[in-house]
Design a protein around this motif. Structure first.
Motif, PDB file in Angstrom:
ATOM      1  N   THR A  35       0.836  -1.183   0.130  1.00  0.00           N
ATOM      2  CA  THR A  35       0.016  -0.041   0.021  1.00  0.00           C
ATOM      3  C   THR A  35       0.785   1.293   0.051  1.00  0.00           C
ATOM      4  O   THR A  35       1.577   1.467   0.942  1.00  0.00           O
ATOM      5  N   ARG A  37       1.855   4.738   0.311  1.00  0.00           N
ATOM      6  CA  ARG A  37       1.392   6.204   1.165  1.00  0.00           C
ATOM      7  C   ARG A  37       2.689   7.164   1.373  1.00  0.00           C
ATOM      8  O   ARG A  37       3.834   6.551   1.566  1.00  0.00           O
ATOM      9  N   PRO A  91      -3.129   4.636  10.503  1.00  0.00           N
ATOM     10  CA  PRO A  91      -3.396   5.703   9.556  1.00  0.00           C
ATOM     11  C   PRO A  91      -3.220   7.218  10.307  1.00  0.00           C
ATOM     12  O   PRO A  91      -3.571   7.180  11.727  1.00  0.00           O
ATOM     13  N   ASP A  92      -2.863   8.325   9.442  1.00  0.00           N
ATOM     14  CA  ASP A  92      -2.984   9.584   9.901  1.00  0.00           C
ATOM     15  C   ASP A  92      -2.233   9.846  10.963  1.00  0.00           C
ATOM     16  O   ASP A  92      -2.333  10.845  11.877  1.00  0.00           O
ATOM     17  N   GLU A  93      -1.053   9.092  11.373  1.00  0.00           N
ATOM     18  CA  GLU A  93       0.009   9.346  12.311  1.00  0.00           C
ATOM     19  C   GLU A  93       0.904  10.523  12.063  1.00  0.00           C
ATOM     20  O   GLU A  93       1.408  10.766  10.670  1.00  0.00           O
TER      21      GLU A  93
END
Length: 189
Positions: A35, A37, A91-93
């Protein structure tokens, strides 16, 4: 033009390592398809400042997708530079600041930047790629700084030593793992 290409290659390298790390971190134990990112990009704000990132060195990543990297900011004055961390397995760290130019060097450090200031010697640069343990968040980086140890050499004179070291973040605390203090002798003992 060459500089721009190298910076862009650094961002691609960070994204590539992130994807590989996330593939290793799949919950069912399989590697699957990575994935992709973005960890960080040129133009993103450095945490706690209005300065944006300008360049990056190669990152290090562990099996949990925790990425540590060295980066530099943009600016007309002395740019912000430091070691940063991002936990890509969740997520979103946000990006975390580990240590930056101007932060106080951990013990041993008894040398004031300016005599009487109360401020101890601080970091100037982080000239190497930071490393992270494969199975934990323990990380290590090299740091350059002003001399950190002042000691007497006789007749009221003193000298200063220790301008580089290896620093380790463990359990959220930055400490000195090794430094260039050499054989410091106390003439009073």
């Amino acid at each position: 033009m060459r500089r721009r290409v190298l910076r862009d290659a650094g961002v691609v390298a960070i994204a590539t390592l992130c994807g590989a790390g996330l593939a290793l971190a799949d919950s069912d134990g399989t590697t699957g398809t990575p994935t992709w990112r973005t960890i960080v990009n040129i133009g993103d704000a450095i945490p706690g400042s209005d300065t944006t990132y300008r360049s990056f060195n190669q990152p290090s990543i562990n099996r949990d997708g925790v990425v540590v990297f060295r980066a530099r900011g943009a600016g007309p004055s002395e740019p912000i530079r430091g070691i940063y961390l991002r936990r890509m397995g969740m997520p979103d760290e946000p990006i975390e600041v580990i240590v930056q130019r101007g932060d106080e060097v951990p013990d041993p450090n008894n040398t004031e930047t300016m005599p009487g200031s109360g401020e101890l010697a601080s970091f100037l640069e982080f000239p190497s790629i930071p490393r992270i343990d494969a199975f934990s968040d323990v990380l290590a980086t090299r740091g350059q700084h002003r001399p950190v140890w002042t000691y007497p050499v006789g007749d009221g004179e003193e000298t200063r030593v220790g301008t580089a070291g290896v620093y380790v973040l463990q359990a959220g605390e930055l400490g000195t793992a090794a430094s260039q203090l050499g054989s410091v002798l106390d003439v009073n003992t």
